[in-house]
Design a protein around this motif. Sequence first.
Motif, PDB file in Angstrom:
ATOM      1  N   ARG A 162      12.433  21.377  -2.993  1.00 19.18           N
ATOM      2  CA  ARG A 162      11.639  19.733  -2.846  1.00 19.18           C
ATOM      3  C   ARG A 162      11.121  18.692  -4.215  1.00 19.18           C
ATOM      4  O   ARG A 162       9.839  18.724  -4.129  1.00 19.18           O
ATOM      5  CB  ARG A 162       9.702  20.818  -2.818  1.00 19.18           C
ATOM      6  CG  ARG A 162       9.938  21.669  -0.970  1.00 19.18           C
ATOM      7  CD  ARG A 162      10.167  20.487  -0.463  1.00 19.18           C
ATOM      8  NE  ARG A 162      10.362  21.489   1.092  1.00 19.18           N
ATOM      9  CZ  ARG A 162      10.236  21.111   2.754  1.00 19.18           C
ATOM     10  NH1 ARG A 162      10.441  19.872   2.058  1.00 19.18           N
ATOM     11  NH2 ARG A 162       9.610  22.014   3.353  1.00 19.18           N
ATOM     12  N   ASP A 221      15.160  18.321   4.204  1.00 20.37           N
ATOM     13  CA  ASP A 221      14.950  18.778   4.333  1.00 20.37           C
ATOM     14  C   ASP A 221      15.940  19.904   4.632  1.00 20.37           C
ATOM     15  O   ASP A 221      16.132  21.248   4.895  1.00 20.37           O
ATOM     16  CB  ASP A 221      14.237  18.408   6.048  1.00 20.37           C
ATOM     17  CG  ASP A 221      13.157  18.349   6.060  1.00 20.37           C
ATOM     18  OD1 ASP A 221      12.311  18.203   5.045  1.00 20.37           O
ATOM     19  OD2 ASP A 221      12.603  17.210   7.147  1.00 20.37           O
ATOM     20  N   HIS A 224      16.207  21.385   1.933  1.00 24.30           N
ATOM     21  CA  HIS A 224      15.232  22.903   1.273  1.00 24.30           C
ATOM     22  C   HIS A 224      15.817  24.481   2.381  1.00 24.30           C
ATOM     23  O   HIS A 224      15.422  25.284   2.149  1.00 24.30           O
ATOM     24  CB  HIS A 224      13.582  22.281   1.922  1.00 24.30           C
ATOM     25  CG  HIS A 224      12.575  23.709   1.549  1.00 24.30           C
ATOM     26  ND1 HIS A 224      11.985  24.246   1.036  1.00 24.30           N
ATOM     27  CD2 HIS A 224      11.825  23.939   2.778  1.00 24.30           C
ATOM     28  CE1 HIS A 224      11.762  25.056   1.015  1.00 24.30           C
ATOM     29  NE2 HIS A 224      11.356  24.595   2.952  1.00 24.30           N
TER      30      HIS A 224
END
Length: 242
Positions: A162, A221, A224
Amino acid sequence: MLANMECLTAVLKRALHIAACLACACLATAANADDLDDFNRAVEAAMSHHRVASGYLRTGNIDLAALELEGMREAWGKVSTLPKPAAFRDKERYTATMLEIAAQLIGTTLVLNMGRADVARESLDKVRRQLSDLRRENGVTVLADCVLDANVAMDALFATDRQPDWESAAAGGESYGATLRRCDSMAPRAIHDHAEFRRLIDGALASLAQFPKAMETRDADLLHRLMIELRSFDNLLAFRHG
């Protein structure tokens, strides 16, 4: 806060004294025998309780963690009665580690009874490192130490999530993958071929295989999601084999 920390320190010091009194007689008569296999089996029996207790502490199940700690203390008592394996060359260092771990376990129980699950978990983590340090210093190789290396590598990798720090994430993924492959190569055959171990290792390596795609597309994304998958595999690896 200061008063609480002083209280915890006093508890742990008292635990060290108690453990020394209980264990010294056993350790003083330990022979310098080459019983490494027996030692490793006894340590593994104790660490099986350690892993479960750590899992319960992580999820907040204090009562069950306390039961596992009691089981570990009993199992560690059996470790302390074994002859010192010849592989551990420094008798003083070996004896000190056995006593320190016994003290840690008594102290862990005491602080857990005081409601400090966080301190108890830190204490159990310290036991794991103490054992690993002792083995590494003497060239004793076991899967649990490689799993510890994998957990440390995973912590470093997860720290890049992140941000995203693409360069660090790529390097961390390579480091973690290399450590997992080392663990895979050194696992005893019965563990290496077991379906659960294969699921963890192969699953983690499959997630790592998708890192290049996330890097090329700068897909934070996707990265992650892969990190979450890897953290899950890593936690289970520690729970089963750490």
